[in-house]
Design a protein around this motif. Structure first.
Motif, mmCIF file in Angstrom:
data_model
loop_
_atom_site.group_PDB
_atom_site.id
_atom_site.type_symbol
_atom_site.label_atom_id
_atom_site.label_comp_id
_atom_site.label_asym_id
_atom_site.label_seq_id
_atom_site.Cartn_x
_atom_site.Cartn_y
_atom_site.Cartn_z
ATOM 1 N N GLU A 1 -41.141 -17.702 -46.738
ATOM 2 C CA GLU A 1 -39.953 -17.819 -47.595
ATOM 3 C C GLU A 1 -40.343 -17.780 -49.078
ATOM 4 N N ASP B 1 -45.036 -23.518 -41.981
ATOM 5 C CA ASP B 1 -45.423 -23.200 -40.613
ATOM 6 C C ASP B 1 -46.351 -21.980 -40.574
ATOM 7 N N ALA C 1 -35.165 -23.147 -45.640
ATOM 8 C CA ALA C 1 -35.838 -22.787 -46.890
ATOM 9 C C ALA C 1 -35.258 -21.529 -47.532
ATOM 10 N N GLU D 1 -28.951 -20.197 -47.790
ATOM 11 C CA GLU D 1 -27.660 -20.072 -47.094
ATOM 12 C C GLU D 1 -26.830 -21.358 -47.207
ATOM 13 N N LYS E 1 -33.863 -12.965 -42.920
ATOM 14 C CA LYS E 1 -33.334 -13.748 -41.805
ATOM 15 C C LYS E 1 -34.203 -13.518 -40.572
ATOM 16 N N LYS E 2 -34.516 -14.599 -39.838
ATOM 17 C CA LYS E 2 -35.453 -14.483 -38.725
ATOM 18 C C LYS E 2 -34.801 -14.668 -37.367
HETATM 19 N N1 LIG Z 1 -41.227 -23.657 -39.397
HETATM 20 C C1 LIG Z 1 -40.681 -22.513 -39.066
HETATM 21 N N2 LIG Z 1 -39.556 -22.235 -39.622
HETATM 22 C C2 LIG Z 1 -39.009 -21.066 -39.306
HETATM 23 C C3 LIG Z 1 -39.562 -20.145 -38.395
HETATM 24 N N3 LIG Z 1 -38.741 -19.098 -38.309
HETATM 25 C C4 LIG Z 1 -37.727 -19.388 -39.149
HETATM 26 N N4 LIG Z 1 -37.915 -20.562 -39.761
HETATM 27 C C5 LIG Z 1 -37.136 -21.243 -40.776
HETATM 28 O O1 LIG Z 1 -35.909 -21.595 -40.207
HETATM 29 C C6 LIG Z 1 -34.886 -21.454 -41.163
HETATM 30 C C7 LIG Z 1 -33.756 -20.668 -40.574
HETATM 31 O O2 LIG Z 1 -34.112 -19.325 -40.347
HETATM 32 P P1 LIG Z 1 -33.024 -18.176 -40.452
HETATM 33 O O3 LIG Z 1 -33.658 -16.930 -39.996
HETATM 34 O O4 LIG Z 1 -32.402 -18.184 -41.815
HETATM 35 O O5 LIG Z 1 -31.967 -18.588 -39.363
HETATM 36 P P2 LIG Z 1 -30.529 -19.292 -39.437
HETATM 37 O O6 LIG Z 1 -30.296 -19.739 -40.835
HETATM 38 O O7 LIG Z 1 -30.624 -20.406 -38.469
HETATM 39 O O8 LIG Z 1 -29.589 -18.235 -38.992
HETATM 40 C C8 LIG Z 1 -35.536 -20.860 -42.422
HETATM 41 O O9 LIG Z 1 -35.804 -21.895 -43.336
HETATM 42 C C9 LIG Z 1 -36.846 -20.302 -41.911
HETATM 43 O O10 LIG Z 1 -37.877 -20.333 -42.869
HETATM 44 C C10 LIG Z 1 -40.799 -20.478 -37.817
HETATM 45 O O11 LIG Z 1 -41.382 -19.752 -37.005
HETATM 46 N N5 LIG Z 1 -41.303 -21.681 -38.188
#
Ligand SMILES: Nc1nc2c(ncn2[C@@H]2O[C@H](COP(=O)(O)OP(=O)(O)O)[C@@H](O)[C@H]2O)c(=O)[nH]1
Ligand SMILES: [Mg+2]
Length: 233
Positions: A18, A43, A94, A97, A212-213
């Motif tokens: 991030e 992470d 992080a 949103e 977005k992940k």
């Molecule tokens: N610790 C960790 N955080 C993750 C991982 N994948 C995503 N995140 C964190 O989870 C949060 C949400 O991810 P995001 O893709 O925005 O999904 P959403 O907001 O739940 O739709 C973000 O702060 C990412 O950095 C991971 O593998 N490990």
């Protein structure tokens, strides 16, 4: 809360790759006028997230924790769960949103209304940046299925903004390493007969180009997690 001192809010920030947003989100959390402790879990990011985190000065105390291997959002929350020292907990993604300006509105329910948990809902009629069809209805369907299982009437089960009493939060075993944390903690709050409030929050969805992940696969897995944590625990 019975304590007459203002409760401390532990803000858990799971972060994975991030670098574009981490500094700004920490700045926004730091600007909130509440007694806050930040618990940031990097992470095993492959980008500059770690260096940026190590260079940041903050007004509120912070704990900075690192994983040697990428383990997922739930695993990062579990690491923070063991380290945090506050009275109330919130998860702060992080990215940008969700906005920390919403904390005081949620926090108030612990001080004035004896809440066990407060959910910040993206879908209860507040003004938001318009979401994609698939993300919006995906969330609505998951919330609907979770509500059938829990007999609650939430409007947003998958929200990241869950503010929870720390004593309860520290007592649960977080089993999911991944995004299944949301249905897991919801089912466990309901089984503990918690007083759960819901308040509208502002939300600005990001797209995949912005980092977005979470994907549709996580959406499908969520059906299983809702079933598992409500029926088999
Ligand atoms: N610790 C960790 N955080 C993750 C991982 N994948 C995503 N995140 C964190 O989870 C949060 C949400 O991810 P995001 O893709 O925005 O999904 P959403 O907001 O739940 O739709 C973000 O702060 C990412 O950095 C991971 O593998 N490990
Ligand atoms: Mg996000």
């Amino acid at each position: 809360m019975t304590d007459s001192k203002a409760p401390i809010l532990s803000v858990i920030i799971p972060a994975y790759n991030e670098e574009n947003t981490i500094e700004e989100i920490i700045r926004q959390v730091d600007a909130v006028d509440l007694p806050i402790e930040m618990v940031i879990v990097n992470d095993c990011s492959k980008d500059r997230t770690k260096e940026i985190l190590e260079s940041l000065e903050t007004k509120h105390p912070k704990q900075l924790l690192h994983h040697d291997k990428n383990q997922g959002k739930g695993a990062a929350i579990r690491t923070a769960q063991k380290a945090l020292t506050g009275d109330i907990v919130i998860i702060q993604d992080a990215d940008l949103e969700y906005s920390p300006v919403e904390y005081p509105k949620m926090y108030k329910y612990f001080v004035e209304r004896d809440a066990d948990a407060v959910y910040g809902s993206r879908y209860s009629g507040n003004e938001v940046l318009v979401d994609s069809f698939i993300h919006y209805y995906g969330n609505r369907v998951l919330t609907f299925y979770s509500n059938i299982m829990t007999n609650l009437h939430l409007t947003d089960m998958e929200t990241c903004y869950k503010m929870i009493r720390a004593d309860f939060f520290k007592s649960i075993e977080i089993e999911c390493d991944c995004f299944g944390f949301e249905p897991e903690v919801t089912a466990k709050l309901v089984k503990a007969k918690s007083r759960i409030f819901e308040v509208p929050i502002y939300y600005e969805p990001r797209i995949y180009d912005e980092g977005k992940k979470i994907t549709w696969v996580d959406g499908v897995k969520a059906f299983w997690y809702i079933t598992k944590f409500n029926l088999f625990r």
